[in-house]
Design a protein around this motif. Structure first.
Motif, mmCIF file in Angstrom:
data_model
loop_
_atom_site.group_PDB
_atom_site.id
_atom_site.type_symbol
_atom_site.label_atom_id
_atom_site.label_comp_id
_atom_site.label_asym_id
_atom_site.label_seq_id
_atom_site.Cartn_x
_atom_site.Cartn_y
_atom_site.Cartn_z
ATOM 1 N N ASP A 1 -37.289 35.598 44.132
ATOM 2 C CA ASP A 1 -37.801 36.569 45.832
ATOM 3 C C ASP A 1 -38.626 37.372 45.562
ATOM 4 O O ASP A 1 -38.507 38.553 47.229
ATOM 5 C CB ASP A 1 -37.316 36.205 47.113
ATOM 6 C CG ASP A 1 -38.180 36.314 48.256
ATOM 7 O OD1 ASP A 1 -38.916 36.232 48.626
ATOM 8 O OD2 ASP A 1 -36.904 35.895 49.493
ATOM 9 N N GLU A 2 -38.609 37.874 44.800
ATOM 10 C CA GLU A 2 -39.777 39.865 44.597
ATOM 11 C C GLU A 2 -41.094 39.479 45.197
ATOM 12 O O GLU A 2 -41.036 41.404 46.223
ATOM 13 C CB GLU A 2 -40.143 39.688 43.244
ATOM 14 C CG GLU A 2 -40.697 41.258 42.967
ATOM 15 C CD GLU A 2 -42.030 41.624 43.258
ATOM 16 O OE1 GLU A 2 -42.474 43.092 43.533
ATOM 17 O OE2 GLU A 2 -42.529 40.661 43.094
ATOM 18 N N GLU A 3 -41.938 38.791 45.538
ATOM 19 C CA GLU A 3 -43.376 38.335 46.450
ATOM 20 C C GLU A 3 -42.876 39.130 47.606
ATOM 21 O O GLU A 3 -44.157 39.337 48.446
ATOM 22 C CB GLU A 3 -44.125 37.933 45.602
ATOM 23 C CG GLU A 3 -44.423 37.765 43.873
ATOM 24 C CD GLU A 3 -45.152 38.844 43.766
ATOM 25 O OE1 GLU A 3 -46.151 39.497 44.729
ATOM 26 O OE2 GLU A 3 -45.407 38.696 42.604
ATOM 27 N N LEU A 4 -41.908 38.497 48.398
ATOM 28 C CA LEU A 4 -41.755 38.277 50.085
ATOM 29 C C LEU A 4 -40.788 38.864 50.795
ATOM 30 O O LEU A 4 -41.104 39.592 50.779
ATOM 31 C CB LEU A 4 -41.734 36.817 50.505
ATOM 32 C CG LEU A 4 -42.476 36.606 51.286
ATOM 33 C CD1 LEU A 4 -43.381 36.686 52.252
ATOM 34 C CD2 LEU A 4 -41.995 34.470 51.913
ATOM 35 N N ARG A 5 -40.106 38.811 50.061
ATOM 36 C CA ARG A 5 -38.436 39.623 51.179
ATOM 37 C C ARG A 5 -37.829 40.366 49.790
ATOM 38 O O ARG A 5 -37.101 41.028 50.751
ATOM 39 C CB ARG A 5 -37.937 38.039 51.484
ATOM 40 C CG ARG A 5 -38.017 37.597 52.824
ATOM 41 C CD ARG A 5 -37.475 35.712 53.082
ATOM 42 N NE ARG A 5 -37.490 35.259 51.777
ATOM 43 C CZ ARG A 5 -38.640 34.409 51.908
ATOM 44 N NH1 ARG A 5 -39.013 34.004 53.131
ATOM 45 N NH2 ARG A 5 -38.954 33.397 51.160
ATOM 46 N N GLY A 6 -37.482 40.660 48.989
ATOM 47 C CA GLY A 6 -36.777 41.278 47.921
ATOM 48 C C GLY A 6 -35.652 40.590 47.643
ATOM 49 O O GLY A 6 -34.477 41.599 48.116
ATOM 50 N N LYS B 1 -37.036 46.185 53.462
ATOM 51 C CA LYS B 1 -37.692 47.118 53.072
ATOM 52 C C LYS B 1 -37.304 47.780 51.471
ATOM 53 O O LYS B 1 -36.535 48.320 50.719
ATOM 54 C CB LYS B 1 -36.514 48.159 53.803
ATOM 55 C CG LYS B 1 -37.225 48.317 55.559
ATOM 56 C CD LYS B 1 -36.360 49.412 56.619
ATOM 57 C CE LYS B 1 -36.831 49.375 57.990
ATOM 58 N NZ LYS B 1 -37.391 49.808 58.507
ATOM 59 N N TYR B 2 -38.347 48.087 50.950
ATOM 60 C CA TYR B 2 -39.207 47.863 50.249
ATOM 61 C C TYR B 2 -38.682 50.302 50.351
ATOM 62 O O TYR B 2 -39.504 50.608 50.159
ATOM 63 C CB TYR B 2 -39.868 48.062 49.076
ATOM 64 C CG TYR B 2 -40.203 46.203 48.872
ATOM 65 C CD1 TYR B 2 -39.281 44.899 49.363
ATOM 66 C CD2 TYR B 2 -40.464 46.138 47.875
ATOM 67 C CE1 TYR B 2 -38.929 44.398 49.157
ATOM 68 C CE2 TYR B 2 -40.641 44.260 47.279
ATOM 69 C CZ TYR B 2 -40.269 43.838 48.362
ATOM 70 O OH TYR B 2 -40.273 42.400 48.034
ATOM 71 N N CYS C 1 -48.742 53.164 42.101
ATOM 72 C CA CYS C 1 -49.771 51.454 42.188
ATOM 73 C C CYS C 1 -48.747 51.175 43.805
ATOM 74 O O CYS C 1 -48.730 51.201 44.279
ATOM 75 C CB CYS C 1 -49.252 50.502 40.837
ATOM 76 S SG CYS C 1 -46.527 50.898 40.710
ATOM 77 N N GLY C 2 -48.931 49.624 43.514
ATOM 78 C CA GLY C 2 -48.053 48.948 44.388
ATOM 79 C C GLY C 2 -46.824 48.897 45.495
ATOM 80 O O GLY C 2 -45.672 50.239 44.613
ATOM 81 N N SER C 3 -45.285 48.248 45.088
ATOM 82 C CA SER C 3 -44.386 48.443 45.236
ATOM 83 C C SER C 3 -43.711 47.099 45.297
ATOM 84 O O SER C 3 -44.683 46.048 44.930
ATOM 85 C CB SER C 3 -44.531 48.004 46.992
ATOM 86 O OG SER C 3 -45.086 49.411 48.001
ATOM 87 N N SER C 4 -41.766 47.353 44.791
ATOM 88 C CA SER C 4 -41.533 46.474 44.057
ATOM 89 C C SER C 4 -39.866 46.554 44.651
ATOM 90 O O SER C 4 -39.795 48.048 45.315
ATOM 91 C CB SER C 4 -41.793 46.326 42.080
ATOM 92 O OG SER C 4 -40.358 45.144 42.216
ATOM 93 N N ASP C 5 -38.724 45.595 44.251
ATOM 94 C CA ASP C 5 -37.456 45.780 44.880
ATOM 95 C C ASP C 5 -36.942 46.199 43.750
ATOM 96 O O ASP C 5 -35.760 46.477 44.560
ATOM 97 C CB ASP C 5 -37.254 44.666 45.565
ATOM 98 C CG ASP C 5 -37.000 43.341 44.644
ATOM 99 O OD1 ASP C 5 -38.072 43.659 43.548
ATOM 100 O OD2 ASP C 5 -36.795 42.334 44.748
ATOM 101 N N ILE C 6 -37.807 46.454 43.310
ATOM 102 C CA ILE C 6 -36.968 47.393 41.383
ATOM 103 C C ILE C 6 -36.687 48.854 42.393
ATOM 104 O O ILE C 6 -36.049 49.707 41.821
ATOM 105 C CB ILE C 6 -37.573 47.539 40.605
ATOM 106 C CG1 ILE C 6 -36.404 47.280 38.788
ATOM 107 C CG2 ILE C 6 -38.410 47.777 40.312
ATOM 108 C CD1 ILE C 6 -37.180 47.199 37.631
ATOM 109 N N GLY C 7 -37.607 49.099 43.165
ATOM 110 C CA GLY C 7 -37.804 50.547 43.679
ATOM 111 C C GLY C 7 -36.397 50.796 44.009
ATOM 112 O O GLY C 7 -35.467 51.822 43.841
#
Length: 386
Positions: free
Chosen positions: A127-132, A278-279, A309-315
């Motif tokens: 679910d990385e692309e939508l909710r995290g 929230k990412y 760049c963009g955003s990712s829940d790895i943040g």
């Protein structure tokens, strides 16, 4: 044999399984949070290798954690992250089928290495692309138990040792008005679409007064059903990003005032729904980044400095332990991210050496951090702010 030779031999032994994993998932794309088949493939492969696997990890039906490696006296506990969700209408246009296959291959190769004083877990993060999905894991403090987290993500043409991800908030805002006939009695209506449009104009004006790292994107989800009816319902999605979470929160408050003001001006009401988690921005660790650069240099892989760049829940993960998110080039053919081009590229045989490269990058990082006490200590000290 040396650690590196062990790693490379392990990658060779398990390469075919990793390739098949990629192709299977690439040809059966599942949307965020629905990766039932993909998760099952990972779990089956890990168990066949003798890994203990925890399913429904952190309460997420398509998440898992596999224990790839345990040693008697570890100096480092490492999390290898695997993503496997696809995009609506595109499939694996972000390359997650290949990214996750790299992670599986790295974990499989590291599992069999002798004497390396590193514990390794393979964590399936849906679910990385939508909710995290990683945010849900972070909310439970999962990555506080690790010394280092890593993943490799395919990129069209450029390799970066790490990524500057932006913090992200995403919202749906629904405006409610009063329907009326647009010709015979428009004065009897309150136009919900006017509320949306006025808010979007206000946000466009706001752009002049926010820092340049801010990104605001929006689209009208629902703007009415007919031109001769005053719409009593309209909906907009608004995605707001910035390189720092603290400043992003301030921008979000300003954006919400735009919706509030538009509702007052158009005599409509509105409600706000947060889309996903929230990412956070990516907490930079220069020591870990330099370690990744050293690995890329040793492998002869050219790389460029990372940019926003963009955003990712790895943040969110990077705030619980040092983390590295490598971008690895597919080749020299330009193509947009999140595109059919990438979805096709991960189905082609040319992806196979890229999968092996990605796995070796992560394996070499495990070796470097497991054997270089100075780098390992410096990375930890930097993370702790010492």
């Amino acid at each position: 044999m040396s650690y590196l030779t062990d790693l490379q031999e392990g990658c060779k032994r398990h390469a075919s399984a990793a390739f098949q994993l990629n192709y299977t998932i690439a040809n059966d794309p599942e949307l965020s949070g629905e990766e039932v088949h993909a998760c099952a493939h990972y779990v089956d492969l890990c168990r066949k290798l003798g890994m203990a696997v925890e399913e429904n990890f952190t309460g997420q039906a398509t998440a898992f954690r596999a224990v790839a490696r345990r040693v008697e006296k570890p100096v480092l506990k490492m999390a290898i992250l695997a993503e496997y969700d696809a995009l609506p209408g595109i499939g694996h246009g972000c390359g997650h089928s290949a990214n996750g296959a790299m992670s599986f291959l790295a974990a499989a190769a590291l599992k069999e290495m002798k004497d390396l004083p590193v514990d390794v877990d393979l964590i399936g993060t849906p679910d990385e692309e939508l909710r995290g999905g990683k945010v849900i894991m972070c909310d439970q403090g999962i990555f506080k138990d690790y010394d280092f987290a890593v993943m490799v993500h395919v990129s069209p043409t450029e390799t970066n040792a790490n990524c500057h991800f932006l913090a992200l908030d995403d919202y749906r805002i629904a405006f409610h008005g009063q329907t009326a006939h647009a010709a015979s009695g428009p004065w009897e209506g309150r136009n919900a679409l006017n509320g949306v449009m006025l808010a979007l104009h206000a946000i466009d004006m706001l752009r002049q007064h926010v820092r340049p790292e801010t990104r605001i994107g929006s689209y009208i989800v629902n703007g009415g059903e007919a031109s001769n009816v005053i719409p009593d319902y309209a909906e907009v999605e608004c995605c707001i990003r910035h390189s720092e979470r603290e400043y992003l929160d301030k921008v979000v408050a300003k954006v919400m005032n735009c919706f509030k003001g538009a509702a007052i001006a158009t005599e409509t009401t509105y409600d706000v729904t947060q889309m996903g988690c929230k990412y956070d921005d990516f907490r930079w660790n220069e020591t870990a980044t330099q370690a990744a650069e050293k690995v890329l240099t040793e492998m002869g892989i050219p790389f460029t400095p990372p940019s926003d760049c963009g955003s990712s829940d790895i943040g969110n993960v990077s705030y619980q332990c040092p983390a590295v998110h490598v971008h690895l080039a597919l080749g020299d053919t330009p193509m947009p991210g999140h595109s059919v081009g990438i979805a096709n590229a991960v189905k082609a045989k040319s992806i196979e050496p890229i999968i092996v490269q990605g796995a070796e990058i992560m394996g070499r990082l495990a070796i470097l951090l497991g054997t270089d006490e100075h780098t390992r200590t410096a990375m930890k000290a930097e993370f702790e702010g010492k």
